[in-house]
Structures are given as structure tokens and as C-alpha cells.
Design a protein around this motif. Structure first.
Motif, short mmCIF file in Angstrom:
data_model
loop_
_atom_site.label_atom_id
_atom_site.label_comp_id
_atom_site.label_asym_id
_atom_site.label_seq_id
_atom_site.Cartn_x
_atom_site.Cartn_y
_atom_site.Cartn_z
N VAL A 1 0.86 -1.19 0.00
CA VAL A 1 0.00 0.00 0.00
C VAL A 1 0.89 1.24 0.00
N LYS A 2 0.56 2.19 -0.86
CA LYS A 2 1.39 3.40 -0.95
C LYS A 2 0.55 4.67 -0.79
N ARG B 1 0.36 8.52 -1.77
CA ARG B 1 0.95 9.35 -2.82
C ARG B 1 0.12 10.60 -3.06
N PHE B 2 0.79 11.66 -3.53
CA PHE B 2 0.05 12.85 -3.95
C PHE B 2 -0.31 12.69 -5.43
N ASP B 3 -1.57 12.82 -5.73
CA ASP B 3 -2.06 12.69 -7.10
C ASP B 3 -2.04 14.10 -7.71
N ARG C 1 -4.90 15.80 -4.82
CA ARG C 1 -5.38 15.17 -3.60
C ARG C 1 -4.39 14.05 -3.27
N VAL D 1 -3.79 10.11 -2.21
CA VAL D 1 -4.50 8.84 -2.43
C VAL D 1 -3.69 7.71 -1.80
N LEU E 1 -2.69 3.96 -2.75
CA LEU E 1 -2.67 3.10 -3.93
C LEU E 1 -2.54 1.65 -3.52
N LEU E 2 -3.44 0.84 -4.03
CA LEU E 2 -3.42 -0.61 -3.83
C LEU E 2 -3.50 -1.26 -5.21
N PRO E 3 -3.29 -2.56 -5.27
CA PRO E 3 -3.23 -3.18 -6.59
C PRO E 3 -4.43 -2.88 -7.49
N GLU E 4 -5.64 -2.93 -6.96
CA GLU E 4 -6.80 -2.71 -7.83
C GLU E 4 -7.62 -1.50 -7.41
N THR E 5 -7.14 -0.75 -6.45
CA THR E 5 -7.97 0.31 -5.88
C THR E 5 -7.18 1.61 -5.72
N VAL E 6 -7.88 2.70 -5.86
CA VAL E 6 -7.34 4.01 -5.51
C VAL E 6 -8.28 4.57 -4.44
N LEU F 1 -2.42 6.53 -12.23
CA LEU F 1 -1.74 6.27 -10.95
C LEU F 1 -1.23 4.85 -10.87
N GLN F 2 -1.80 3.98 -11.69
CA GLN F 2 -1.43 2.57 -11.64
C GLN F 2 -1.02 2.08 -13.01
N HIS G 1 -0.61 -1.61 -14.81
CA HIS G 1 -0.71 -3.06 -14.77
C HIS G 1 0.04 -3.63 -15.96
N TYR H 1 1.98 3.13 -9.48
CA TYR H 1 1.93 1.88 -8.72
C TYR H 1 2.03 0.76 -9.74
N ASN I 1 2.03 -3.11 -11.05
CA ASN I 1 1.41 -4.40 -10.74
C ASN I 1 1.68 -5.38 -11.87
N HIS J 1 3.73 -4.91 -6.76
CA HIS J 1 2.74 -5.95 -6.45
C HIS J 1 2.74 -7.02 -7.53
N ARG K 1 -4.50 -11.78 -0.83
CA ARG K 1 -5.78 -11.60 -1.52
C ARG K 1 -5.96 -12.72 -2.50
#
Ligand code: SAM
Ligand code: SF4
Ligand code: SF4
Lengths: 92, 377
Positions: A17-18, A20-22, A27, A29, A31-36, B68-69, B71, B96, B98, B121, B188
Motif C-alpha cells: 500500500v502506498k 501518494r500525492f495525485d 489530492r 491517495v 494506492l493498492l493493486p486494484e484500488t485508488v 496512478l497505476q 498493470h 503503482y 502491478n 505488487h 488476496r
């Protein structure tokens, strides 16, 4: 309130989990593998203090230097919510 | 930190918000041959892959647009020798990163290289909980190597996500699959019912589960979520053929995700190959134009393109009419209501497939057509 952990616990962001400034949306946020996860000002302030060193009590004290009114219960509840979602780990 | 003034003008000139994520399908080459693979059937048409510099430009432009990500997927992304370089570029851009992998080729050396490059990840796909079934679905002996690779992910301190695509031939084994995941100490697990794109569409009759199988799966998943709360997160993606309403595919057309395929075509959804829209290739255009202005990304943005029943439906902002690619694949018209919606005039197509899957004489283990590049003359 009854907290699921004590205020001597040390929170830090969970693995992967990170914080970060977007830049483009101005804002912070998480950051997770599938989620912001979009954070508001208070959430950001709390999470910036979760450095794996400070205890929950330290974090509340540090917040009190920035903000006038910091109810400990609310900070604990916020941390508990993030821990439940596994965005945060709290080490005793 | 008073960047607010400077940005106000820039904001107003940008009516379309940038993408949240870049899905980089680096190659469609793959050592495995999963019958459920969402990759397009015409694999041979994707051999002219973007080179390292071209991918680095795509990643940089995506970050500038607001992604932001990142994949990294495919095909098998580990077949790209430059994978660590691409991870490094993405990490430098603050993305990020992945990796979505079958884990074949995830050697100790590659893993260390990717770790150094800043990979955040890793998602490892598993076909089942045991070698015989797993290898049959994957079309190649691979189970043991996958388990080794999953352990390696944990050893290097990454969080581990397991991806399991569910279908008729493995959905009865969810308890065993979850036990395997627990043993691997996965953080997960995504149990995603098959989406019928690419090779999965071709294999649909052999993959679509019965109503009974699904009902059982849902009970098992609900109990496991409760039992594993706080230890392992379980994400269960329901099968839309059995749903009443469709999913808001990709969070909306050209709204959140940007897919770039091996040859550089940018798509709003990974199943959008072959839609009757002019292609938008990163070799010819910059990503900002592609995202904001190209016909490919503007065509089904928002709700203006809708026909009835979606146009006058009060759920149109909720599910956005479902998946454009599924509508196109099943009806030949991408602007029709997704046929999985029970209000769609084409819902009969889905009902017929579901009826077949529930006929008593339909066996559980129909033959699968393995994903394979067609032999060129
Ligand atoms: C196309 S694969 C490419 C990456 C890698 N080869 C792998 O299989 O993990 C990307 C992800 O989509 C999943 N997937 C593949 N086909 C799918 C389908 N028809 N429906 C849903 N998920 C699918 C895979 O399990 C994997 O997690
Ligand atoms: S789903 Fe299977 S066949 Fe498709 S790219 Fe991944 S490993 Fe290869
Ligand atoms: S008619 Fe269209 S908008 Fe209404 S529920 Fe069905 S797919 Fe969604």
C-alpha cells in the motif's frame, strides 16, 4: 469507546500500500493493486504520521499540534477502519 | 504547496478527466494455453510488438495524463526481456506497478531484478488447486512452477494476490482452492467468474457453470469471507450471464482505464478488439489525443450513444448499459443494451446459453479448445 487495539500500537501502511500525492487531481491517495482510495485532508494528515515509529498516542499528540480539536476516539476509529480493510497494519 | 492557482486554467481546458490506470498488454505470446483466455483469437496479428522505447513513452504519457497505476499484463509479460526496464520507468513516474503473470519464467533472478526495479505488487494466476486439473485447463504442465513462484513472491516481501478464473470445470473446487491460497499465505485472492471474451467466448459452452454450481459457490465464498476476515481478502466476481443487470464495464467507456495492446492500439476495454471504430495507435498519436479526442475513446463515453431501453432507464448512470464489447460480440451492434441485462431485447441469446449449461445431460468436463497461435501456412 472500545478500540480493537490499544493506543500503544504502532500503525504503518500494509505491504503493497502506498500513500501518494495525485498531481493531476490535487489530492492524496492510497494506492493498492486494484484500488485508488481518495483521502481528505484529515485522512492524509493521519496517514502521513503512520510511519511505523509513532504509536497511536503519538499520532494523536502530533495531530493536536496541527488541529485544534482532535477527538482520540475518531482517530482510533479511522485507523481501525483502515486496518479492517487491510490498508494498515497495527503492531503492538 | 500552493499549486492551486497555476492549475485552474489547465483544469478548465480539460473537460475529460484522465485515466486512473494503464493496462499494458506487453505481448500476447504465452507459454500456456488457457481455454478461458481473454486474449483475441487472431494472436498472429499481434506479433509486431512495441519496442522498449515505445512502451516507455506510453507509460510516461499515461502518468502525465493522470494515471496512478500501471498493470503489466499480456499474454505473459515475463516473456518481455525488457520488463524490468519498463517497471523502472513506471516507478520513476510514480505509478503503482502491478505484474499480472502466469508465473512461468518468474525465476529467482527475474524476481530479484523486478524487485530492484521497484515493482510494487504481483498477481499470480492459478487454474486450480491441484496439478491434474490445473495443467489440463492451462494446456501445459505448470502447476508446480506456479506454486514455487507464488512462494517466491512472498519471500521477496511482496504482497501476494492469486487470480483464479472460475468456470464450469473448476468452480466446484473453491474450498480446495482457498485452502491452497491459505497455505501459500496469500494476502488476496480474486475468484473471478469467466468473462466471455476471446478464447473464452469460443469455449463458452464448456466453461459456463450451471445454476446449481453457482449457488453452491456463493455459499462457500460467503462462509470463507467470514472465516478469513482480516487474514485473507476474497474478491468474488459474479458471472454476469446469471445476473439481472450488467456490470458497469471498466467503470465506463474511456472513464478510468486505458488499455494498450502489444501492437500499440489503445482501447477503452481489453475486449474492444474488432469494434467497428477507427483504431487509435500510440505509434501514430500521443496518448492525450487518444484519450480525450479519438473516436475510439469518445464513441461510448457517457450516455449519449445509448438506444432504448438504456436511454430511458433509470439505471443508465449506474451500469452505463453494461459492456459495449459484449453487446457487439453477441449482437453485432456495440450501441445495443448488453444482452446480459434482463431488459435487453437480445436477452434471449444469454438465456439460451444459460439453458444449455443447465441441461442435465451437459457434462461438467466438455473438451476445451486451448489458446494457440494458428500455424501460418
Ligand atoms: C489475460 S491474463 C494475462 C496475464 C497472465 N498470462 C496470467 O494469466 O496471469 C490477465 C488476467 O486475466 C485473467 N483472465 C484471463 N482470461 C479471463 C477471462 N476470460 N475472464 C476473466 N479473467 C480472465 C487471468 O487469470 C489473469 O489474471
Ligand atoms: S490467461 Fe493463460 S493463456 Fe492467457 S495469457 Fe494468461 S496464462 Fe497465457
Ligand atoms: S436497460 Fe440498460 S441501463 Fe437499464 S439496467 Fe439494462 S443495461 Fe442498465
Amino acid at each position: 469507546m472500545t478500540a480493537p487495539f490499544s493506543t500503544t500500537g504502532v500503525p504503518r501502511l500494509a505491504r503493497g500500500v502506498k500513500l501518494r500525492f495525485d498531481r493531476s487531481r490535487e489530492r492524496h491517495v492510497l494506492l493498492l493493486p486494484e484500488t485508488v482510495v481518495e483521502l481528505n485532508g484529515t485522512g492524509t494528515a493521519i496517514l502521513q504520521l503512520c510511519d511505523g515509529q509513532r504509536t497511536v498516542a503519538d499520532i494523536v499528540a502530533a495531530l493536536r499540534e496541527q488541529y485544534a480539536d482532535v477527538p482520540e476516539g475518531q482517530v482510533v476509529a479511522y485507523l481501525a477502519k483502515l486496518a479492517e480493510r487491510r490498508h494498515l497494519e497495527i503492531h503492538e | 504547496m500552493s499549486e492551486i492557482d497555476g492549475d485552474a486554467a489547465e483544469r478548465s481546458s480539460t473537460t475529460v478527466e484522465g485515466p486512473l490506470g494503464l493496462l499494458a498488454e506487453l505481448t500476447y505470446r504465452c507459454p500456456l494455453a488457457c481455454a478461458y483466455c481473454s486474449n483475441p483469437i487472431e494472436l498472429a496479428a499481434y506479433r509486431d510488438e512495441l519496442d522498449t522505447a515505445e512502451w516507455q513513452r506510453v507509460i510516461t504519457e499515461a502518468a502525465e495524463l493522470g494515471a496512478l497505476q500501471c498493470h503489466l499484463s499480456g499474454g505473459e509479460p515475463l516473456l518481455r526481456r525488457d520488463l524490468a526496464d519498463l517497471v523502472r520507468t513506471a516507478a520513476e513516474q510514480g505509478l503503482y506497478t502491478n505484474l499480472v503473470t502466469s508465473a512461468l519464467g518468474f525465476t529467482a533472478k527475474r524476481a530479484a531484478e523486478l524487485h530492484d526495479a521497484g515493482l510494487d505488487h504481483v498477481q499470480v494466476s492459478l487454474q486450480a488447486d491441484e496439478p491434474a486439473l490445473s495443467d489440463r485447463i492451462a494446456g501445459l504442465p505448470s502447476f508446480a512452477r506456479k506454486i514455487d513462484a507464488a512462494r517466491r513472491v512472498r519471500e521477496l516481501g511482496w504482497p501476494l494476490t492469486l487470480n483464479v478464473v472460475l468456470h464450469r470445470q473448476n468452480i466446484d473446487r473453491i474450498p480446495e482452492i482457498l485452502a491452497a491460497a491459505e497455505e501459500l499465505e496469500a494476502d488476496r485472492i480474486e475468484l473471478a467468474n469467466t468473462q466471455y471474451y476471446g478464447w473464452a467466448a469460443l469455449n463458452r459452452a464448456a466453461l459456463l457453470p450451471s445454476r446449481e454450481q453457482l449457488a453452491e459457490a456463493e455459499v462457500v465464498v460467503r462462509e470463507a469471507k467470514e472465516r478469513l476476515r482480516g487474514r485473507m481478502e476474497i474478491i468474488y466476481v459474479i458471472p454476469d450471464y446469471y445476473a439481472t443487470y450488467p456490470k458497469p464495464c471498466m467503470g465506463g467507456w474511456g472513464a478510468r482505464q486505458l488499455v494498450v495492446v502489444p501492437t500499440g492500439d489503445a482501447l477503452p476495454c481489453l475486449a474492444a478488439h474488432g469494434l467497428p471504430l477507427p483504431s487509435a495507435n500510440v505509434r501514430e498519436h500521443d496518448l492525450a489525443w487518444i484519450w480525450r479526442d479519438s473516436p475510439m475513446f469518445s464513441a461510448y463515453r457517457g450516455t449519449d450513444w445509448m438506444q432504448d431501453p438504456c436511454r430511458s432507464c433509470d439505471r443508465r448512470e449506474v451500469d452505463l448499459g453494461g459492456c459495449r464489447c459484449q453487446a457487439f460480440a453477441l449482437t453485432g451492434d456495440a450501441t445495443r443494451t448488453d444482452p446480459v441485462c434482463h431488459l435487453s431485447p437480445d436477452h434471449g441469446i444469454v438465456e439460451a446459453a444459460v439453458a444449455e449449461a443447465n441441461e442435465e445431460r451437459t457434462p461438467v468436463d466438455l473438451p476445451l479448445v486451448p489458446r494457440r497461435e494458428r500455424q501460418r501456412n
